[in-house]
Design an enzyme around this catalytic site. Sequence first.
Site, PDB file in Angstrom:
ATOM      1  N   LYS A 183      -4.748  29.422  12.623  1.00  0.00           N
ATOM      2  CA  LYS A 183      -5.687  29.617  11.600  1.00  0.00           C
ATOM      3  C   LYS A 183      -5.122  30.520  10.355  1.00  0.00           C
ATOM      4  O   LYS A 183      -4.862  31.820  10.752  1.00  0.00           O
ATOM      5  CB  LYS A 183      -6.991  30.387  12.204  1.00  0.00           C
ATOM      6  CG  LYS A 183      -8.129  30.644  11.243  1.00  0.00           C
ATOM      7  CD  LYS A 183      -8.776  32.011  11.402  1.00  0.00           C
ATOM      8  CE  LYS A 183      -9.045  32.983  10.246  1.00  0.00           C
ATOM      9  NZ  LYS A 183      -9.168  32.599   9.011  1.00  0.00           N
ATOM     10  N   GLU A 259       0.842  41.683  16.539  1.00  0.00           N
ATOM     11  CA  GLU A 259       1.562  42.279  15.408  1.00  0.00           C
ATOM     12  C   GLU A 259       0.350  42.971  14.477  1.00  0.00           C
ATOM     13  O   GLU A 259      -0.199  42.427  13.896  1.00  0.00           O
ATOM     14  CB  GLU A 259       2.413  41.427  14.677  1.00  0.00           C
ATOM     15  CG  GLU A 259       3.677  42.066  14.121  1.00  0.00           C
ATOM     16  CD  GLU A 259       3.464  42.520  12.784  1.00  0.00           C
ATOM     17  OE1 GLU A 259       2.855  43.625  12.602  1.00  0.00           O
ATOM     18  OE2 GLU A 259       3.453  41.687  11.746  1.00  0.00           O
ATOM     19  N   CYS A 293       2.876  45.252   6.810  1.00  0.00           N
ATOM     20  CA  CYS A 293       2.498  46.293   8.035  1.00  0.00           C
ATOM     21  C   CYS A 293       3.671  47.384   8.265  1.00  0.00           C
ATOM     22  O   CYS A 293       3.268  48.483   8.907  1.00  0.00           O
ATOM     23  CB  CYS A 293       2.420  45.381   9.198  1.00  0.00           C
ATOM     24  SG  CYS A 293       3.687  44.125   9.274  1.00  0.00           S
ATOM     25  N   GLU A 394      -3.819  53.179   7.757  1.00  0.00           N
ATOM     26  CA  GLU A 394      -3.045  52.142   6.979  1.00  0.00           C
ATOM     27  C   GLU A 394      -4.051  51.752   5.649  1.00  0.00           C
ATOM     28  O   GLU A 394      -5.100  51.259   5.803  1.00  0.00           O
ATOM     29  CB  GLU A 394      -2.759  51.014   7.879  1.00  0.00           C
ATOM     30  CG  GLU A 394      -2.100  49.998   7.347  1.00  0.00           C
ATOM     31  CD  GLU A 394      -1.719  48.876   8.124  1.00  0.00           C
ATOM     32  OE1 GLU A 394      -2.923  48.178   8.757  1.00  0.00           O
ATOM     33  OE2 GLU A 394      -0.614  48.429   8.275  1.00  0.00           O
TER      34      GLU A 394
HETATM   35  P1  NAP Z   1      -7.758  41.148   9.501  1.00  0.00           P
HETATM   36  O1  NAP Z   1      -9.548  41.367   9.388  1.00  0.00           O
HETATM   37  O2  NAP Z   1      -7.052  41.918  10.680  1.00  0.00           O
HETATM   38  O3  NAP Z   1      -7.554  39.612   9.543  1.00  0.00           O
HETATM   39  C1  NAP Z   1      -6.437  39.088   9.874  1.00  0.00           C
HETATM   40  C2  NAP Z   1      -6.802  37.647  10.418  1.00  0.00           C
HETATM   41  O4  NAP Z   1      -7.723  37.694  11.525  1.00  0.00           O
HETATM   42  C3  NAP Z   1      -7.347  36.692   9.129  1.00  0.00           C
HETATM   43  O5  NAP Z   1      -7.003  35.357   9.497  1.00  0.00           O
HETATM   44  C4  NAP Z   1      -8.687  36.949   9.700  1.00  0.00           C
HETATM   45  O6  NAP Z   1      -9.413  35.782   9.254  1.00  0.00           O
HETATM   46  C5  NAP Z   1      -8.836  36.781  11.048  1.00  0.00           C
HETATM   47  N1  NAP Z   1     -10.068  37.458  11.801  1.00  0.00           N
HETATM   48  C6  NAP Z   1     -10.940  38.319  11.127  1.00  0.00           C
HETATM   49  N2  NAP Z   1     -11.867  38.615  11.848  1.00  0.00           N
HETATM   50  C7  NAP Z   1     -11.590  37.878  13.223  1.00  0.00           C
HETATM   51  C8  NAP Z   1     -12.016  38.191  14.503  1.00  0.00           C
HETATM   52  N3  NAP Z   1     -13.128  38.855  14.667  1.00  0.00           N
HETATM   53  N4  NAP Z   1     -11.533  37.503  15.582  1.00  0.00           N
HETATM   54  C9  NAP Z   1     -10.350  37.035  15.274  1.00  0.00           C
HETATM   55  N5  NAP Z   1      -9.855  36.844  14.046  1.00  0.00           N
HETATM   56  C10 NAP Z   1     -10.197  37.412  12.956  1.00  0.00           C
HETATM   57  O7  NAP Z   1      -7.127  41.626   8.249  1.00  0.00           O
HETATM   58  P2  NAP Z   1      -7.602  41.519   6.751  1.00  0.00           P
HETATM   59  O8  NAP Z   1      -9.002  41.467   6.737  1.00  0.00           O
HETATM   60  O9  NAP Z   1      -6.565  40.346   6.331  1.00  0.00           O
HETATM   61  O10 NAP Z   1      -7.146  42.856   6.501  1.00  0.00           O
HETATM   62  C11 NAP Z   1      -7.694  44.205   6.664  1.00  0.00           C
HETATM   63  C12 NAP Z   1      -6.610  45.222   6.842  1.00  0.00           C
HETATM   64  O11 NAP Z   1      -5.599  44.771   7.900  1.00  0.00           O
HETATM   65  C13 NAP Z   1      -5.561  45.659   5.848  1.00  0.00           C
HETATM   66  O12 NAP Z   1      -6.358  46.326   4.889  1.00  0.00           O
HETATM   67  C14 NAP Z   1      -4.824  45.934   6.512  1.00  0.00           C
HETATM   68  O13 NAP Z   1      -4.551  47.491   6.815  1.00  0.00           O
HETATM   69  C15 NAP Z   1      -4.565  45.176   7.601  1.00  0.00           C
HETATM   70  N6  NAP Z   1      -3.592  44.097   7.619  1.00  0.00           N
HETATM   71  C16 NAP Z   1      -2.211  44.385   8.513  1.00  0.00           C
HETATM   72  C17 NAP Z   1      -1.547  43.362   8.497  1.00  0.00           C
HETATM   73  C18 NAP Z   1      -0.127  43.299   9.094  1.00  0.00           C
HETATM   74  O14 NAP Z   1       0.835  42.682   9.018  1.00  0.00           O
HETATM   75  N7  NAP Z   1      -0.256  44.246  10.130  1.00  0.00           N
HETATM   76  C19 NAP Z   1      -1.657  42.336   7.563  1.00  0.00           C
HETATM   77  C20 NAP Z   1      -2.714  42.006   6.965  1.00  0.00           C
HETATM   78  C21 NAP Z   1      -3.604  43.172   6.875  1.00  0.00           C
HETATM   79  P3  NAP Z   1     -10.348  35.874   7.837  1.00  0.00           P
HETATM   80  O15 NAP Z   1      -9.103  35.744   6.723  1.00  0.00           O
HETATM   81  O16 NAP Z   1     -10.985  34.542   7.703  1.00  0.00           O
HETATM   82  O17 NAP Z   1     -11.079  37.064   7.901  1.00  0.00           O
END
Ligand code: NAP
Length: 509
Positions: A183, A259, A293, A394
């Site tokens: 996904k 991760e 990250c 972060e």
């Molecule tokens: P996120 O909300 O953690 O989303 C990551 C993935 O998980 C996306 O594919 C998302 O789908 C999915 N997801 C969302 N809610 C979920 C749930 N309840 N259960 C299972 N999967 C779920 O990250 P983001 O919204 O893309 O970014 C938010 C913050 O995350 C950023 O500001 C940053 O701090 C952090 N981030 C960290 C990393 C890393 O590599 N560690 C990467 C990206 C972001 P959808 O896209 O459909 O919501």
Amino acid sequence: MSDNSLPIFNLYINGQWRAGRSEHYEPAYDPATGEVLAHVAKADAEDTRDAIRAARQAFDHGAWPNMAPGERSRILHQIVNVLEEHQTELADWEMHNSGATWRKANLMDIPTGLVHFRHFARLADFEPLEPLPQITFPTLSYNFVRHEPIGVCGQIIPWNFPFLMAVWKIAPALAAGNCVVLKPASYTPLSALKLVEIIHETGLLPPGTLNLVTGPGSVIGTELCTNPLVDKIAFTGSTEVGRDVMRQASSTVKKVTLELGGKNPTLILDDAELDIAVEGSLWAAFMHNGQVCEAGTRLFVSGKIYDRFMERLVDRASKLHIGLPADGTTDLGPLISAGQLRTVEGYIQAGLDAGATPVLLGRRPTEPELAHGHFITPTIFTNVRNDMRIAQEEIFGPVLSVIKYDSLEEAIRLANETIYGLAASVWSADIDRAVKVAYQIRAGTVWINDHHIISAEAPFGGYKQSGLGRELGEWGMKAYSEVKHIHVDLSRVRKNRFWYDILTPQIDD
Ligand code: NAP
Ligand code: MG
């Protein structure tokens, strides 16, 4: 849908492309221009269950899990050969959909992804048997370990490195003989869709071995994390959602790798070579606008060189060229979304409110060609205390928090004062000294005189709340394998058995 000339991407289930049950599509945007790039099918929970059932069927009855490792490896090598022919096209999708600069997409994201894919194609060609030392308890026996695929893997990836993250998930899972439901993030599904499209066209994978569903994380993610037909969840994203993934996966005790986020320290020692440490700190903090990250977003600088170092750092940071990603001179493109831009601006305000000094203050650029993208220039705060939000949370944007230190012990203590532990870098001309510092940092990766160097052979993952398990290297394969111990007792004498005196009906023999 309004514009019929745009590409349409469907769900990939059981080797076929099809619409979601709702027949609903979502636009995928270019974050630099606001343009719609394509329309992408929105799956619901039932579509997700279809993909899971296809993967289950492919795992339980298909050819992939039981194929000879050499054959699996040969197929994966062939897939990488074909992907290599599509590098420019893949980089184009990556640039347009994720805001990666042309240079980053073409020189880093896609070629690195292909190197990592190749690494797992190579690792697939292993005999999954491992000898154990001779065991004589209670009698002579022959023992060995067999590494077996875990089963159906649900894989959830973020928007910052969409292609690389897709590779990091599907390549080791397939190499170890698993079947996959991937996904992608809703903002950035296009390069993963293209990747799967290219793989589909090779016709090399049995149907159901690799599936892809697009749609909201809350719906698809929840189905993947709770469905009893899924054996393993691999997630990359925020720590907040990671906690939820782990909690949801616990209902069926799935294997979980996570991760998650980081607030990674960059330590500049008093003997650092300034030329390279200044540029290295910029690279650590601002690569992909800090939407990384393992970004080095907390910079600890020795008081002995602080003024010289900071003068050069601010000068160099102010010269980073923000612009359209397709322009070859652009260093920094857009953030992924309007929401992420507001989040970053909120953190800049939080830094100002907390009393940090903005020696470089981010602003939205005024160039007309950037008016429709989510652009912001870099921010550098000094006089940061480690307990400020800008030093602890972060941000995922181009905001660097600088802390001046007097004693190295104090810097190491502060560097470790975080819930995260993903990565760190130490900059010093004295390698012995830098290695001793590296030992004291509680993080999964410590670079000495570099940052963001992620190699196929080395493990990557987090201490503390930065995650669970490791990706890449041999560790990445093991994260997709079960370990089975097989014990063959070699003694044919009943009396020699361990259990003879414990539970054997008393008979004369
Ligand atoms: P996120 O909300 O953690 O989303 C990551 C993935 O998980 C996306 O594919 C998302 O789908 C999915 N997801 C969302 N809610 C979920 C749930 N309840 N259960 C299972 N999967 C779920 O990250 P983001 O919204 O893309 O970014 C938010 C913050 O995350 C950023 O500001 C940053 O701090 C952090 N981030 C960290 C990393 C890393 O590599 N560690 C990467 C990206 C972001 P959808 O896209 O459909 O919501
Ligand atoms: Mg989210």
